[in-house]
Design an enzyme around this catalytic site. Structure first.
Site, short mmCIF file in Angstrom:
data_model
loop_
_atom_site.label_atom_id
_atom_site.label_comp_id
_atom_site.label_asym_id
_atom_site.label_seq_id
_atom_site.Cartn_x
_atom_site.Cartn_y
_atom_site.Cartn_z
N ASN A 14 -15.12 -121.39 -97.12
CA ASN A 14 -16.48 -121.21 -96.62
C ASN A 14 -16.91 -119.75 -96.65
O ASN A 14 -18.04 -119.41 -97.03
CB ASN A 14 -16.60 -121.74 -95.19
CG ASN A 14 -17.03 -123.20 -95.15
OD1 ASN A 14 -17.61 -123.71 -96.10
ND2 ASN A 14 -16.75 -123.89 -94.06
N ASP A 24 -19.26 -127.53 -98.34
CA ASP A 24 -19.75 -128.91 -98.26
C ASP A 24 -19.38 -129.67 -99.52
O ASP A 24 -19.00 -130.85 -99.46
CB ASP A 24 -21.26 -128.92 -98.07
CG ASP A 24 -21.69 -128.48 -96.68
OD1 ASP A 24 -20.82 -128.40 -95.79
OD2 ASP A 24 -22.89 -128.21 -96.49
N GLU A 69 -12.86 -130.08 -91.43
CA GLU A 69 -12.17 -130.27 -92.70
C GLU A 69 -11.13 -131.37 -92.61
O GLU A 69 -10.24 -131.48 -93.44
CB GLU A 69 -11.50 -128.95 -93.13
CG GLU A 69 -10.21 -128.60 -92.42
CD GLU A 69 -10.39 -128.05 -91.01
OE1 GLU A 69 -9.39 -127.60 -90.42
OE2 GLU A 69 -11.52 -128.07 -90.49
#
Length: 298
Positions: free
Chosen positions: A178, A187, A213
């Site tokens: 991320n 995503d 996650e």
């Protein structure tokens, strides 16, 4: 207000013509003696039939017993105001949902000689309920069931003493992905992994996204050996592929654990969580079994 027979007849005519509900008059056997015009508008064609259709002819086979039971109760004066929902196959071959409410017609001596029923389409309400269910129990990103649904399903398996295993998966270094590539890429990673799980797991396995996650898989009737083989294939396949995610192509790995579904929800989750912690502690990109299964295997 006191109505004469003529008044009541006129009032019935007004209601029958102006409402989208259908008013049915039936005899003791459930044959339809009269139906308001709305019946044809709802997709049922009864005109031109040589014998009067029966109320149960409007009902899909799987729901006929329930509707018949409610009709019998109404004639006997039991459970007044009972509403029954049922599916029906209309002449356009679509399955549509209806609600029916029945009240007995009685003679001056109090003996039933038939019934009046109100039939109402509830397709729109059922559709809204399904949308609400999906919004409540579905993860909007991956379209998998969410944590609330997962907990409910695991609890059901525990309560019914259904045999099987629980697997937990966690995408390795997800926060780093991320930070380095951006949340939109993160995503995309989640969607890629969700699709891989759908592709590699059995049709009866239930996949949920239960955290940022983290994914959980319920494997009904799977032995620990079968669950281990299935989950190892996921870990191995994922590590061997360099996934195209967004504008980048890079390796994605995951850590996983397998635990047997036991006597309580909490103990099952705890054993699976501990095995997942061990998998991460040992370097990630690997599968660990709960201690009890390791002992059995050795």
């Amino acid at each position: 207000m006191n109505f004469t027979i003529q008044d009541s007849s006129a009032l019935y005519g007004l209601l029958a013509e102006s409402t989208s509900d259908v008013i049915l008059k039936t005899d003791l056997g459930g044959s339809i003696l009269h139906a308001s015009p709305g019946l044809d508008q709802l997709g049922f064609v009864t005109a031109g039939t040589q014998t009067p259709p029966r109320l149960l002819d409007l009902v899909a086979p799987e729901a006929r017993c329930e509707v018949e039971r409610a009709y019998t109760d109404a004639l006997a004066g039991c459970r007044p105001g009972q509403r029954v929902e049922f599916p029906a196959i209309t002449t356009d071959k679509r399955q549509r949902w209806f609600e029916i409410q029945t009240q007995a017609l009685k003679s001056e001596s109090g003996e039933p000689y038939g019934a009046l029923s109100i039939l109402r389409s509830i397709d729109e309400r059922r559709s809204l309920e399904q949308q609400l269910f999906a919004a409540t129990y579905t993860d909007p990103l991956t379209k998998l069931t969410n944590r609330a649904a997962f907990v409910s399903m695991l609890e059901h398996m525990v309560d019914k003493k259904m045999d099987g295993c629980l697997a937990l998966f966690s995408i390795d270094f997800f926060r780093t992905i991320n930070m380095q590539y951006g949340q939109s890429t993160g995503d995309d990673v989640l969607v890629v992994f969700a699709n891989l799980l759908r592709e590699l797991l059995r049709a009866e396995d239930i996949i949920s996204r239960i955290g940022s996650e983290r994914f959980a898989v319920l494997l009904p009737r799977a032995t620990p050996e079968q669950a281990e083989a299935i989950c190892k294939r996921v870990i191995t396949t994922l590590a061997e592929l360099r996934q195209k995610v967004g504008e980048s192509r890079f390796a994605i790995t995951a850590s996983a654990s397998v635990a047997h579904i036991g006597e309580s929800l909490d103990s099952t989750l705890e054993r699976a969580e501990m095995a997942l912690f061990v998998a991460k502690a040992k370097g990630r990109n690997r599968l660990e079994l709960e201690k009890a299964l390791q002992k059995v295997r050795h």
